[in-house]
Design an enzyme around this catalytic site. Structure first.
Site, mmCIF file in Angstrom:
data_model
loop_
_atom_site.group_PDB
_atom_site.id
_atom_site.type_symbol
_atom_site.label_atom_id
_atom_site.label_comp_id
_atom_site.label_asym_id
_atom_site.label_seq_id
_atom_site.Cartn_x
_atom_site.Cartn_y
_atom_site.Cartn_z
ATOM 1 N N TYR A 194 0.811 -1.209 0.000
ATOM 2 C CA TYR A 194 0.000 0.000 0.000
ATOM 3 C C TYR A 194 0.850 1.267 0.000
ATOM 4 O O TYR A 194 0.315 2.369 0.089
ATOM 5 C CB TYR A 194 -0.950 0.027 1.206
ATOM 6 N N LYS A 240 2.964 -14.369 5.656
ATOM 7 C CA LYS A 240 3.197 -15.419 4.648
ATOM 8 C C LYS A 240 4.721 -15.571 4.530
ATOM 9 O O LYS A 240 5.295 -15.473 3.440
ATOM 10 C CB LYS A 240 2.559 -14.974 3.322
ATOM 11 N N ASP A 289 -2.969 -17.613 5.103
ATOM 12 C CA ASP A 289 -4.086 -18.279 4.418
ATOM 13 C C ASP A 289 -4.853 -19.200 5.368
ATOM 14 O O ASP A 289 -6.076 -19.120 5.470
ATOM 15 C CB ASP A 289 -3.631 -19.016 3.144
ATOM 16 N N ASP A 347 -6.194 -5.890 5.656
ATOM 17 C CA ASP A 347 -7.325 -5.305 4.933
ATOM 18 C C ASP A 347 -8.356 -6.398 4.641
ATOM 19 O O ASP A 347 -9.559 -6.244 4.894
ATOM 20 C CB ASP A 347 -6.797 -4.695 3.628
ATOM 21 N N ASP A 405 -12.137 -7.513 6.979
ATOM 22 C CA ASP A 405 -13.466 -7.612 6.359
ATOM 23 C C ASP A 405 -14.050 -9.007 6.543
ATOM 24 O O ASP A 405 -15.244 -9.158 6.808
ATOM 25 C CB ASP A 405 -13.392 -7.267 4.868
#
Ligand code: NAI
Length: 497
Positions: free
Chosen positions: A139, A186, A219, A243, A247
């Site tokens: 970002y 990750k 994941d 992010d 959600d």
């Protein structure tokens, strides 16, 4: 307001002025409702309106706020913000992104809670908080097109950035009686970038022996949040994963209209609902003010105004329990549907009451600790700069000749490598294609060519190598120097090598 409430709380609390943005769409309605509840629970507060969003865009400020608004937010130190609409097209920037960057709002904190049985939830008892790094990672907004076929986005992870977000997650856990912090990365694939985040997590965790810790690959971690959210307490993670995860978590909790958030920074902090400005229901007294109200509770907690924060949150829980709900909330049992302002009235009536079935809250009257801003120079951190040795360079080429034959490119590169370097390998999309390589590897027009020090590597030697590449008609689109830091390679190895 109940007489019981007036007797119980230690008021008046010290006066405090808050910067407030009334927002667009449903913003003004839910902000009016929220400010009425705040005013009833914490009479020491005053509110200073700052024009953000459409008002500022229409006045010709493409960033969505005026310099005066930014100054007012910084002066107040906190901003309670209703949702803002970002106009489509016209080069307008998102106010949120600009505020985040300008004010250094490095931590995004999102509690995700299920309110079962009042609001039916797939996972009753879910009560977790996602602490998302807010400024770095992919970002940072550094993207380049390098060839006809290839674009890239730079993923930037810094040690000070990791330190402050991880520390914030632990401080949040301590202040809010949370027992465990889970780090999600990750780092099995991104060993340097996510590896740094994980390593800093382990270092910082050592300073909080009372808090349990764990690391999960993002994941499987996200899958577990979706299926076993009760296993989690506080989760800290880099920007992109956070992010998505926040959600997913809010959706699993089943109450996105309730979801609050805090954006914590050094110069100021911003508190806002997760949802947007809902133009489809604006001006109709239909909107649920809960997300903004709970964000205001987070703001009070941040400021150390624990008593009013506790009172509002418990009154809000009690309101839900009593079946008083806005139309958007799915509910079981007997329900009285109300509009935005009547919902606020119902919360005000219950100030001083605690919920009986949902778990009540009790916030401390101690301002939230924001980790100190990172020191601008390494010397000030007490850390010693690493011993940094140059040992080669990766040249990235735009090359689309000879049927994209790795052997043909390899032969040309071998000729320009010396005397300072030897050609070690060529990769395409990270996969080794020279020497050797699999003839079935899909090759784009973007090649990473690794040159290893042959005893004379230096910044000047690299420029000479680049000059030889240019003279040979090779299009170098970018270079990355290969360094060893304290004896450890500061670059990834090729895949399939
Ligand atoms: P949205 O969250 O505004 O609306 C999605 C759906 O949820 C709509 O059906 C809406 O009616 C409903 N909804 C949202 N909040 C509600 C509430 N409090 N009570 C009852 N129903 C509610 O998302 P959308 O439609 O994608 O975006 C609309 C505008 O909001 C856009 O201009 C967008 O840029 C902006 N936005 C602003 C945000 C912010 O300021 N933090 C965050 C997200 C979007």
């Amino acid at each position: 307001m109940s007489a019981q409430f007036e007797n119980r709380l230690p008021f008046p609390a010290p006066a405090r002025s808050i910067a407030v943005a009334h927002g667009d769409g449903i913003g003004p309605e839910i902000m009016a409702a929220t400010l009425r509840v705040l005013g009833a629970a914490d009479p020491g507060l005053t509110f200073h309106e700052v024009p953000l969003g459409l008002k500022a865009y229409e006045a010709g400020h493409a960033a969505g706020f005026t310099p005066e608004a930014l100054e007012a937010v910084t002066r107040h130190g906190v901003l309670l913000k209703a949702p803002l609409s970002t106009p489509q097209g016209g080069g307008y920037k998102s106010v949120n992104v600009t505020l985040r960057k300008t004010l250094g709002l490095f931590a995004n904190v999102r509690p995700c809670v299920a309110y079962h049985p009042v609001v039916p939830a797939t996972h009753p008892g879910m009560d977790l908080v996602v602490v998302r790094e807010n400024e770095e990672d992919t970002y940072a907004g550094i993207e380049h097109r390098q060839t006809d076929e290839v674009v890239q986005c730079l993923k930037l992870i810094t040690r000070p950035g990791c330190e402050r977000i991880v520390r914030h997650a632990f401080e949040y856990a301590l202040a809010n009686g949370r027992r465990k912090v889970t780090c999600m990365t990750k780092d099995n694939i991104m060993k340097l970038t996510d590896g740094l985040f994980h390593a800093v997590f382990d270092e910082v965790a050592a300073g909080y022996p009372g808090i349990a810790t764990e690391h999960m690959i993002i994941d499987i971690g996200t899958a577990r949040v979706a299926t076993r959210p009760r296993d989690f307490d506080v989760i800290v993670t880099p920007n992109l994963y956070g992010d998505i995860l926040s959600d997913v978590a809010a959706e699993v909790a089943g109450s996105i209209g309730f979801a609050p958030s805090a954006n914590i920074g050094y110069r100021a902090s911003m508190f806002e609902a997760v949802h947007g400005s809902a133009p489809d229901i604006a001006g109709r007294d239909l909107a649920n003010p809960s997300g903004l109200l709970l964000s205001a509770v987070m703001m009070l907690v941040h400021l150390g105004r624990g008593a009013p924060a506790t009172a509002i949150h418990n009154a809000w829980l009690r309101t839900l329990e009593d079946g008083v709900l806005t139309g958007d909330v799915p509910a079981a049992g007997k329900v009285r549907r109300v509009g935005t302002q009547a919902f606020a009235d119902a919360v005000i009536e219950r100030l001083g009451q605690r919920p009986e079935r949902l778990r009540p809250v009790d916030y401390p009257s101690r301002a939230e600790a924001v980790p100190a801003a990172p020191k601008p120079r390494l010397a000030e951190t007490g850390r010693v700069p690493a011993d940094k040795q140059l040992e080669g360079v990766d040249l990235f080429l735009h090359w689309d000749q000879d049927g994209r034959s790795p052997a043909a490119l390899g032969a040309r590169l071998e000729r320009i490598a010396g005397p300072e370097f030897t050609l070690e390998l060529v990769t395409n999309r990270g996969v080794k294609v020279y020497p050797g390589g699999n003839p079935h590897t899909l090759c784009s027009d973007h090649w990473r060519c690794r040159f290893r020090d042959a005893g004379e590597a230096s910044p000047l030697a690299i420029t000479r190598l680049m000059a030889r590449a240019a003279e040979a008609g090779l299009d170098v689109v970018k270079t990355e120097n290969l360094y060893r830091f304290d004896g450890k390679a500061g670059y990834s190895q090729a895949q399939g090598a």
